[in-house]
Motif scaffolding. Structure first.
Motif, short mmCIF file in Angstrom:
data_model
loop_
_atom_site.label_atom_id
_atom_site.label_comp_id
_atom_site.label_asym_id
_atom_site.label_seq_id
_atom_site.Cartn_x
_atom_site.Cartn_y
_atom_site.Cartn_z
N ARG B 41 3.59 1.10 0.03
CA ARG B 41 3.87 0.07 1.12
C ARG B 41 4.93 0.69 2.04
NH1 ARG B 41 0.21 -2.78 3.46
NH2 ARG B 41 0.87 -4.63 4.46
N THR B 50 2.13 -0.77 6.36
CA THR B 50 0.75 -0.17 6.19
C THR B 50 0.84 0.35 4.77
OG1 THR B 50 -0.75 1.26 7.18
CG2 THR B 50 1.40 1.92 7.17
N TRP B 51 -0.25 0.80 4.28
CA TRP B 51 -0.17 1.66 2.97
C TRP B 51 -0.50 3.17 3.34
CZ3 TRP B 51 0.21 -1.15 -1.14
CH2 TRP B 51 -0.48 -2.49 -1.08
N ALA B 73 -7.66 0.07 14.31
CA ALA B 73 -6.23 -0.07 14.08
C ALA B 73 -5.52 -0.23 15.24
CB ALA B 73 -5.87 0.99 13.07
N GLU B 78 -0.48 -2.03 15.62
CA GLU B 78 -0.50 -0.63 14.97
C GLU B 78 0.55 -0.07 14.46
OE1 GLU B 78 -2.05 2.41 17.42
OE2 GLU B 78 -2.12 3.85 15.62
N PRO B 79 0.74 0.30 13.05
CA PRO B 79 2.07 1.07 12.51
C PRO B 79 2.13 2.13 13.31
CG PRO B 79 0.30 0.42 10.74
CD PRO B 79 -0.32 0.25 12.13
N PRO B 297 -2.95 5.85 11.63
CA PRO B 297 -3.48 4.95 11.00
C PRO B 297 -4.99 4.60 10.98
CG PRO B 297 -2.26 3.64 12.35
CD PRO B 297 -1.95 5.26 12.61
N VAL B 299 -8.01 1.32 9.75
CA VAL B 299 -7.98 0.12 9.20
C VAL B 299 -9.38 -0.04 8.41
CG1 VAL B 299 -9.27 -1.11 11.29
CG2 VAL B 299 -7.87 -2.36 9.76
N GLU B 315 -6.45 -4.51 6.34
CA GLU B 315 -5.27 -3.98 6.15
C GLU B 315 -5.39 -2.27 6.72
OE1 GLU B 315 -3.94 -6.57 2.65
OE2 GLU B 315 -4.46 -4.40 2.20
N THR B 316 -4.24 -1.97 7.04
CA THR B 316 -4.41 -0.57 7.47
C THR B 316 -3.79 0.36 6.29
OG1 THR B 316 -2.07 -0.59 8.42
CG2 THR B 316 -3.94 -1.09 9.99
N LEU B 318 -2.26 4.64 6.23
CA LEU B 318 -1.85 5.55 6.88
C LEU B 318 -1.80 6.96 6.26
CD1 LEU B 318 -0.15 6.54 9.34
CD2 LEU B 318 1.84 6.07 8.55
#
Lengths: 85, 406
Positions: B41, B50-51, B73, B78-79, B297, B299, B315-316, B318
């Motif tokens: 994470r 994000t992951w 995403a 957005e990360p 990333p 989603v 969840e997103t 990366l």
């Protein structure tokens, strides 16, 4: 051959000596291509039902490793020998 | 799609990006993440946590499985490392079928065959630049004299743009690539984006009136084709080519030259065995962590088990290309830059439908440049190896100047 006849059947080949394993075809047409040992291989080589995503994969392959022919006749459907290609 | 669990139920995110801006070292956080059970994470400077996906096979899965969407995403959550907010009308941010349709049109200009035809031009451009170096003599900043000029000249030729505008291309590229650490403001970024789009719209207009044998002409002619492009599509595609085509290639040229000049054993190896240049470039692409962190990333469109973590729909994730490229299960002795490495299925150009459109163009340019660098300037060395300046405030990592003599 430009018009896409949905009744057509195609032969699909991948030149694995040219393939760079980009995965573009697998992402675009997951039913028609798979990666094997890092390089692409058609799921079926003969009698592939006409499908726009298969044409798109042949045209967008960065290595131009994919060829789509009309089954039996050998007529190349993609990639087209475009003037700018 | 909305995330179905609360952030408090998830592991405390690590601060990301891991890498320092300067230098080309990869942060040990990536190796730690690859060794960890499950995904890692992370919290980026912009957007939601994000992951981070770090193992080779997991990264490839994210990039090739359509259950992971790039378009989905996008948005304020957005990360991101990039200060610029990605737009859904950019090729790199599209999902099929829009992506397939547009890439199909633009791919013609980037095909292997087209690249083979462009190669003599690339060689002529490079030879001219190196002739200039020899005439002027050292010391000279290779970044300005070759690494920035060469990809710009090539992209201008491909796109049909005028090289006289190169200073503006570079400025726009730097501003658009801003990270949190950049001195440019959101207003600067918005203005640069608008100026670049206006410039390209004008170029498109010019090509409608005076067609050439270039990409912009291909694009405007596709406005009347079977699956027509709109004016905005044309500008968007040219925007992608210009921004993705110049800065990245410049940066990788600078990095590859730096890697050779800071390890003269490798320089000697290529001088003795110039046939290794192509594999050396692949290895440098694999080994070099040339961005501060990962940029794009995806989603999850449904619940998906990935790398030991159940990623919930909404969840997103990366995917980290540089981490995949150091995965010990794929690349033996992955931390070593081995210019003779023969099996090298690296992901530096990404994978799947967003695999770099210009990968073959970038390769051709890197090969031509590196061969000349190795062959033409015997005795080439950095003037001050201890104080190479590094780029700051942008997503790309690399030297901002490489002053050499020979």
């Amino acid at each position: 051959v430009t018009a896409l006849d949905s009744d057509q059947a195609w032969d699909v080949t991948v030149d694995r000596t040219v393939c760079i394993g980009s995965g573009v075809c697998v992402g675009m047409a997951p039913d028609a291509f798979r990666l094997e040992g890092g390089r692409s291989r058609p799921v079926r080589e003969h009698g592939v039902p006409a499908d726009q995503t298969v044409l798109a994969a042949a045209v967008t392959c960065p290595a131009l490793a994919i060829e789509v022919r009309l089954a039996g006749s050998g007529v190349v459907i993609a990639p087209e020998e475009a003037a700018d290609g | 799609v909305t995330a179905s669990r609360l952030e408090t139920e998830l592991p405390q995110p690590l601060k990301y990006p891991f890498n320092e801006e300067s230098g080309l070292a990869i942060d040990p956080g990536y190796a730690a993440a690859r060794a960890r059970d499950g995904l890692t994470r992370v919290q980026l400077p912009f957007g939601r946590p994000t992951w981070l996906v770090t193992r080779y096979e997991d990264v490839k899965t994210v990039l090739s499985d359509s259950r992971f969407s790039r378009t989905g995403a996008l948005g304020p959550d957005e990360p991101r490392i990039l200060a610029y907010m990605h737009r859904p009308d950019t090729l790199l941010n599209m999902d099929p079928p829009d992506h397939t349709r547009q890439r199909r049109i633009v791919a013609r200009a980037f095909s292997q065959r087209r690249m083979e035809r462009l190669r003599p031009r690339i060689e002529a451009i490079a030879v001219e630049l190196f002739d200039g170096l020899e005439r002027r003599g050292g010391p000279v900043d290779l970044f300005e004299a070759v690494f920035r000029s060469m990809p710009t000249l090539v992209i201008c030729e491909l796109l049909g743009a005028d090289y006289a505008d190169h200073t503006r291309f570079h400025e726009w590229g730097v501003i658009m690539g801003s990270t949190e650490a950049s001195r440019y403001t959101q207003e600067d970024i918005r203005r640069a984006d608008a100026e670049l789009r206006a410039y390209l719209a004008e170029l498109a207009e010019l090509k409608r009136e005076q067609p050439g044998e270039d990409l912009m002409t291909t694009l405007v002619q596709a406005e009347a084709g079977e699956s027509p492009l709109t004016d905005a599509d044309v500008v968007g595609l040219a925007w992608s080519v210009l921004l993705a085509g110049i800065g990245t290639t410049t940066n990788m040229m600078a990095n590859s030259a730096y890697l050779l000049l800071s390890d003269l054993g490798n320089m000697r190896l290529l001088r003795d065995r110039p046939e290794l240049v192509d594999s050396a470039i692949e290895e440098m692409l694999r080994h070099t962590p040339f961005t501060v962190g990962s940029l794009f990333p995806r989603v999850a469109l449904e619940d998906i088990e990935l790398g030991g973590t159940l990623v919930h729909a909404g969840e997103t994730v990366l995917p980290s290309l540089m981490s995949a490229n150091r995965d010990e299960s794929v690349f033996a002795d992955s931390g070593t830059l081995d210019l003779t490495r023969s099996q090298n299925p690296h992901l530096a150009f990404s994978h799947g439908i967003h695999h770099c459109l210009g990968s073959q163009l970038a390769r051709a340019q890197l090969q031509v440049m590196l061969r000349l660098l190795v062959e033409r300037l015997p005795g080439l060395h950095l003037v001050d190896p201890e104080s190479v300046p590094w780029r700051r405030g942008v997503t790309l990592r690399g030297p901002s100047a490489l002053v050499v003599d020979w």
